[in-house]
Design an enzyme around this catalytic site. Structure first.
Site: not given
Ligand code: BG6
Ligand code: MG
Length: 212
Positions: A9, A49, A118, A11, A46
């Site tokens: 993973d 959004r 992202n 984040d 995980g």
């Molecule tokens: C996950 C995070 O990796 O990505 C979540 O743990 C987040 O908290 C999800 O909502 C989506 O991320 P992003 O960058 O597309 O908003």
């Molecule tokens: Mg994570």
């Protein structure tokens, strides 16, 4: 047991961006007058959004239209990306670089499996954009964790069978996604408390004792 493939993973496992997600959502919740705390935030780990926003809106007093929800999600991403602007090569979590190097040295294939859209930006900013054999992220999937889609895609990109993959996760929803994919899971942080995780890691370096 030796694993041929490890799927990380992003984040909260490789980079401390889980804290930035929390700060950006907290700002949205405060602006909207919605109660939000770190315990609720753990449910967002995980999760995509839009699905994260739905969890936050469980505490909202008004009903939001689809257009309003989209505006909130975009605003959150703006705040989040402002925070991402601070990221440098110093911001990989402790032990990450030596763990990745140790796995590679032992011919373990490594991948990223993240729900985040992202992902590439973050990996590039911390200088890990070329560190993996495969990357599967939120731009390529329809269903975020706990659905197994992103991990199955990462395994497919590695040319690996799910049962030969070990997932590393900080999110309860991510542990579930790994289990749903038919993979074994090593939990770290919040996910170390989840019983479906086959292994718990005090720190990421512990992986070298499990996977190699
Ligand atoms: C996950 C995070 O990796 O990505 C979540 O743990 C987040 O908290 C999800 O909502 C989506 O991320 P992003 O960058 O597309 O908003
Ligand atoms: Mg994570």
């Amino acid at each position: 047991m030796r694993y041929e493939n490890v799927i990380f993973d992003l984040d909260g496992v490789l980079v401390s961006t889980d804290e930035y997600h929390y700060q950006a959502w907290k700002k949205i919740a405060d602006e909207e007058g919605i109660y939000f705390d770190r315990a609720i935030n753990n449910r967002l780990r995980g999760v995509s959004r839009m699905a994260s926003l739905e969890i936050i809106l469980e505490r909202a007093e008004k009903n939001y239209t689809q257009a309003e929800k989209e505006e909130l999600a975009q605003r959150k991403n703006r705040y989040y990306q402002e925070l991402l602007g601070n990221l440098t090569t110093e911001d990989t979590l402790k032990g990450v670089r030596e763990t990745l190097a140790g796995l590679r040295k032992n011919a373990v294939h490594i991948a990223v499996g993240s729900s985040s859209k992202n992902t590439m930006r973050i990996l590039t900013q911390v200088g890990l954009e070329n560190a993996f054999d495969a990357i599967a992220d939120g731009t390529e999937i329809t269903h975020s964790k706990p659905n197994p889609e992103v991990f199955l895609l990462a395994a497919q990109k590695l040319g690996a069978k799910p049962e030969n993959c070990l997932v590393v996760e900080d999110a309860p929803a991510g542990v579930q996604a790994g289990v749903n994919a038919g993979m074994q899971v090593a939990g770290i942080g919040e996910a170390a408390k989840v019983s479906q995780a086959a292994f718990t890691l005090q720190e990421i370096r512990d992986l070298l004792n499990i996977a190699v």
